[in-house]
Design a protein around this motif. Structure first.
Motif, PDB file in Angstrom:
ATOM      1  N   ALA A 103     -10.852 -14.707  -3.256  1.00  0.00           N
ATOM      2  CA  ALA A 103     -11.219 -13.335  -2.739  1.00  0.00           C
ATOM      3  C   ALA A 103     -11.880 -13.405  -1.376  1.00  0.00           C
ATOM      4  O   ALA A 103     -11.570 -13.492  -0.736  1.00  0.00           O
ATOM      5  N   LEU A 104     -13.095 -13.945  -1.954  1.00  0.00           N
ATOM      6  CA  LEU A 104     -14.607 -14.435  -1.123  1.00  0.00           C
ATOM      7  C   LEU A 104     -14.185 -15.659  -0.543  1.00  0.00           C
ATOM      8  O   LEU A 104     -14.408 -15.485   0.542  1.00  0.00           O
ATOM      9  N   ARG A 105     -13.304 -16.813  -0.390  1.00  0.00           N
ATOM     10  CA  ARG A 105     -12.832 -17.812   0.369  1.00  0.00           C
ATOM     11  C   ARG A 105     -12.105 -16.862   1.909  1.00  0.00           C
ATOM     12  O   ARG A 105     -11.969 -17.255   2.663  1.00  0.00           O
ATOM     13  N   ALA A 106     -11.223 -15.875   1.359  1.00  0.00           N
ATOM     14  CA  ALA A 106     -10.378 -14.742   1.623  1.00  0.00           C
ATOM     15  C   ALA A 106     -10.947 -14.072   3.241  1.00  0.00           C
ATOM     16  O   ALA A 106     -11.133 -14.084   4.274  1.00  0.00           O
ATOM     17  N   ALA A 107     -12.213 -13.393   2.569  1.00  0.00           N
ATOM     18  CA  ALA A 107     -13.274 -12.692   2.893  1.00  0.00           C
ATOM     19  C   ALA A 107     -13.861 -13.538   4.523  1.00  0.00           C
ATOM     20  O   ALA A 107     -13.988 -12.738   5.122  1.00  0.00           O
ATOM     21  N   GLU A 108     -13.850 -14.914   3.945  1.00  0.00           N
ATOM     22  CA  GLU A 108     -14.836 -15.189   5.141  1.00  0.00           C
ATOM     23  C   GLU A 108     -13.525 -15.702   6.349  1.00  0.00           C
ATOM     24  O   GLU A 108     -13.839 -15.570   6.837  1.00  0.00           O
ATOM     25  N   ARG A 109     -12.358 -15.757   6.031  1.00  0.00           N
ATOM     26  CA  ARG A 109     -12.016 -16.188   6.899  1.00  0.00           C
ATOM     27  C   ARG A 109     -11.299 -15.044   7.612  1.00  0.00           C
ATOM     28  O   ARG A 109     -11.487 -14.908   8.900  1.00  0.00           O
ATOM     29  N   TYR A 110     -11.225 -13.218   6.753  1.00  0.00           N
ATOM     30  CA  TYR A 110     -10.574 -12.719   7.767  1.00  0.00           C
ATOM     31  C   TYR A 110     -11.186 -11.389   7.952  1.00  0.00           C
ATOM     32  O   TYR A 110     -11.196 -10.718   8.885  1.00  0.00           O
ATOM     33  N   SER A 111     -13.038 -11.872   7.282  1.00  0.00           N
ATOM     34  CA  SER A 111     -13.581 -10.132   7.477  1.00  0.00           C
ATOM     35  C   SER A 111     -14.030 -10.042   9.322  1.00  0.00           C
ATOM     36  O   SER A 111     -14.381  -9.650   9.859  1.00  0.00           O
ATOM     37  N   ARG A 112     -13.950 -11.249   9.661  1.00  0.00           N
ATOM     38  CA  ARG A 112     -13.858 -11.277  11.630  1.00  0.00           C
ATOM     39  C   ARG A 112     -12.820  -9.854  11.932  1.00  0.00           C
ATOM     40  O   ARG A 112     -13.046  -9.494  13.190  1.00  0.00           O
ATOM     41  N   ILE A 113     -11.878  -9.541  11.170  1.00  0.00           N
ATOM     42  CA  ILE A 113     -11.182  -8.903  11.491  1.00  0.00           C
ATOM     43  C   ILE A 113     -11.327  -7.425  11.568  1.00  0.00           C
ATOM     44  O   ILE A 113     -11.545  -6.399  12.737  1.00  0.00           O
ATOM     45  N   MET A 114     -12.514  -7.373  10.637  1.00  0.00           N
ATOM     46  CA  MET A 114     -12.853  -5.771  10.411  1.00  0.00           C
ATOM     47  C   MET A 114     -14.319  -5.720  11.749  1.00  0.00           C
ATOM     48  O   MET A 114     -14.560  -4.898  12.136  1.00  0.00           O
ATOM     49  N   ASN A 115     -15.253  -6.882  11.787  1.00  0.00           N
ATOM     50  CA  ASN A 115     -16.074  -6.759  11.910  1.00  0.00           C
ATOM     51  C   ASN A 115     -16.980  -8.356  12.702  1.00  0.00           C
ATOM     52  O   ASN A 115     -17.015  -8.705  12.085  1.00  0.00           O
ATOM     53  N   GLU A 116     -16.604  -8.360  14.260  1.00  0.00           N
ATOM     54  CA  GLU A 116     -17.332  -9.793  14.530  1.00  0.00           C
ATOM     55  C   GLU A 116     -17.700 -10.559  14.432  1.00  0.00           C
ATOM     56  O   GLU A 116     -18.392 -11.965  15.014  1.00  0.00           O
ATOM     57  N   GLY A 117     -19.230  -9.399  14.797  1.00  0.00           N
ATOM     58  CA  GLY A 117     -20.580  -9.644  14.430  1.00  0.00           C
ATOM     59  C   GLY A 117     -21.175 -10.544  13.143  1.00  0.00           C
ATOM     60  O   GLY A 117     -22.613 -10.376  13.127  1.00  0.00           O
ATOM     61  N   VAL A 118     -20.575 -10.822  12.216  1.00  0.00           N
ATOM     62  CA  VAL A 118     -20.928 -10.534  10.571  1.00  0.00           C
ATOM     63  C   VAL A 118     -19.614 -11.991   9.933  1.00  0.00           C
ATOM     64  O   VAL A 118     -18.474 -11.738  10.134  1.00  0.00           O
ATOM     65  N   ARG A 119     -20.577 -13.271  10.062  1.00  0.00           N
ATOM     66  CA  ARG A 119     -19.209 -13.884   9.832  1.00  0.00           C
ATOM     67  C   ARG A 119     -20.443 -13.774   8.618  1.00  0.00           C
ATOM     68  O   ARG A 119     -21.425 -14.571   7.786  1.00  0.00           O
TER      69      ARG A 119
END
Length: 346
Positions: A103-119
Motif C-alpha cells: 500500500a505504501l509503495r502504491a502511495a509512493e507511486r500515485y500520491s502525485r495525482i493528489m499533490n505534485e509538491g509532496v513526494r
C-alpha cells in the motif's frame, strides 16, 4: 503573477485540504472569501473541485485559516475528521493492496495525482520500514498545517486498511513547535520529534508486512491501471460540465451515491443549476449517468476475472438484477452473455 506558460512547471494539488479548511472557516460563521482573496483566488473558482491549486497557495490558505480560526493544529484536526474515501482512486488502490508495504509503495507511486509538491519515498531496511515525505518545488519550511495533515492521513490509512491501531515506532518532522500538543500524543501513541532533519514515519517491518483486510489482487491490478492512466492524463483546458459530472460520478457510484443532488453538491452547484447547465450542453444528468454506466460496464466486463457482482457494485447497483436489466437494454445481452461472447475465439 506567473504567466500561464509557466504554470505546467508549478507543483499543483487537487486542493482538497484547502477546501476542507475553508469549509471549516464557513462552519465557524466566518466568510472564507476574504481568506481566498489574500491568496489571489475567488470563491467561484475555488468552489469548482476540478480546479487544481498551486501547492504553495494551498499551504498559504491552510496557514491563514489556522490563524483565522485560532487553531494552531488545524491540519491535524482536518486530517482526523475527513472521510478517507474522499481521497478517491488513490485510496482504493492502497486499500486493495496485499499488505501495508504494498500500500505504501502504491502511495509512493500515485500520491502525485493528489499533490505534485509532496513526494513519498518508501523503504524497508533492517528492522524498520519508513515512508519519507519530500517537498518538490515548494518551500517546506513555510509549512506546518499541510505536512501534519499528510502525516495524520498516512497513519489513518495504515490503521483503517489493517483494522488496527498501529503505532509508529518513530515520527520525525522538520518544523518546530513550542511543545508537544497532547492531541498528537493521544492520536499517534507516541511523541513527535519536531525540528528533525527530515519528515519521516517509521514502523517495525512486521507492521509493514501485515495483510490488509480489504485486499483484492484482481481489483487492485485493475485500479492500478486506471491510476497509471491518471498519472499521464492531462485535464483538457476548459473541461465541460459533462466531463466534470462523469469524473465525479465515477468516484461516487461504488458507494451508491451517484445521484444528481450529491454530484451537484460536490461541484458546488444547486441541483437546478446543474440541470440547467447540462441542458445548455444539450444533455441531462440521467443521460450522462446511463451512458457512463454502459461504457464502464463493458470496460469492467472485459476484465474476465472481475466477478459480475463486483461490476454491479462498481456501477452503484444494489442488486445484480438491476445491472442485468440495464445491460440487456444497452446491448440486448446479459452481462454473462456479453462476457462469454467476447471470450469466444473469432
Amino acid at each position: 503573477m506567473r504567466s500561464a506558460g509557466c504554470l505546467s512547471a508549478i507543483p499543483s494539488a487537487t486542493g482538497g485540504i484547502a477546501r476542507l479548511a475553508c469549509a471549516r472557516v464557513a462552519e465557524s460563521g466566518k466568510d472564507p472569501a476574504a481568506l481566498l482573496s489574500k491568496a489571489g483566488l475567488t470563491l467561484n473558482d475555488f468552489s469548482d473541485p476540478a480546479v487544481r491549486l498551486e501547492v504553495s497557495t494551498q499551504i498559504m490558505l491552510l496557514e491563514l485559516a489556522a490563524i483565522e480560526l485560532e487553531d494552531d493544529i488545524l491540519g491535524f484536526r482536518l486530517a482526523r475528521g475527513f472521510d478517507l474515501r474522499q481521497i478517491g482512486l488513490v485510496y482504493y488502490v492502497l486499500a486493495s493492496s496485499e499488505n501495508v508495504a504494498d500500500a505504501l509503495r502504491a502511495a509512493e507511486r500515485y500520491s502525485r495525482i493528489m499533490n505534485e509538491g509532496v513526494r513519498l519515498r518508501f523503504n524497508m531496511e533492517g528492522h524498520t520500514a519508513t515512508i519519507a515525505l519530500e517537498y518538490v518545488g515548494v518551500d517546506r519550511m513555510g509549512d506546518r498545517q499541510q505536512i501534519e495533515f499528510w502525516i495524520v492521513t498516512l497513519v489513518r490509512i495504515c490503521r483503517q486498511v489493517t483494522d488496527g491501531r498501529l503505532v509508529p515506532s518513530r515520527l520525525q518532522v522538520r518544523h518546530l513547535r513550542a511543545g508537544m500538543p497532547p492531541e498528537f500524543r493521544m492520536f499517534f501513541g507516541r511523541d513527535v520529534e519536531f525540528g528533525a532533519d527530515r519528515d519521516v514515519i517509521s514502523f517495525p517491518v512486521p507492521v509493514a508486512l501485515l495483510p490488509l483486510v480489504g485486499r483484492d489482487g484482481y481489483l487492485h491490478d485493475l485500479l492500478r491501471r486506471y491510476a497509471d492512466e491518471a498519472l499521464v492524463r492531462k485535464a483538457p483546458h476548459g473541461a465541460t460540465l459533462r466531463s466534470k459530472v462523469e469524473k465525479t460520478l465515477t468516484t461516487l457510484l461504488p458507494h451508491g451515491r451517484g445521484v444528481a443532488k450529491e454530484v451537484a453538491r460536490q461541484l458546488g452547484l444547486s441541483t437546478r443549476t446543474l440541470s440547467r447547465k447540462l441542458g445548455e450542453e444539450k444533455t441531462s444528468f440521467a443521460e450522462i449517468l446511463d451512458q457512463l454506466r454502459a461504457a464502464l460496464a463493458k470496460r469492467y466486463l472485459e476484465e474476465e476475472q472481475l466477478p459480475v457482482s463486483e461490476v454491479s457494485w462498481l456501477l452503484g447497483y444494489r442488486e445484480l438484477s438491476s445491472l442485468t436489466h440495464a445491460f440487456k437494454r444497452w446491448t440486448g445481452m446479459t452481462p454473462r452473455q456479453f462476457r462469454s461472447r467476447r471470450s469466444q475465439p473469432s
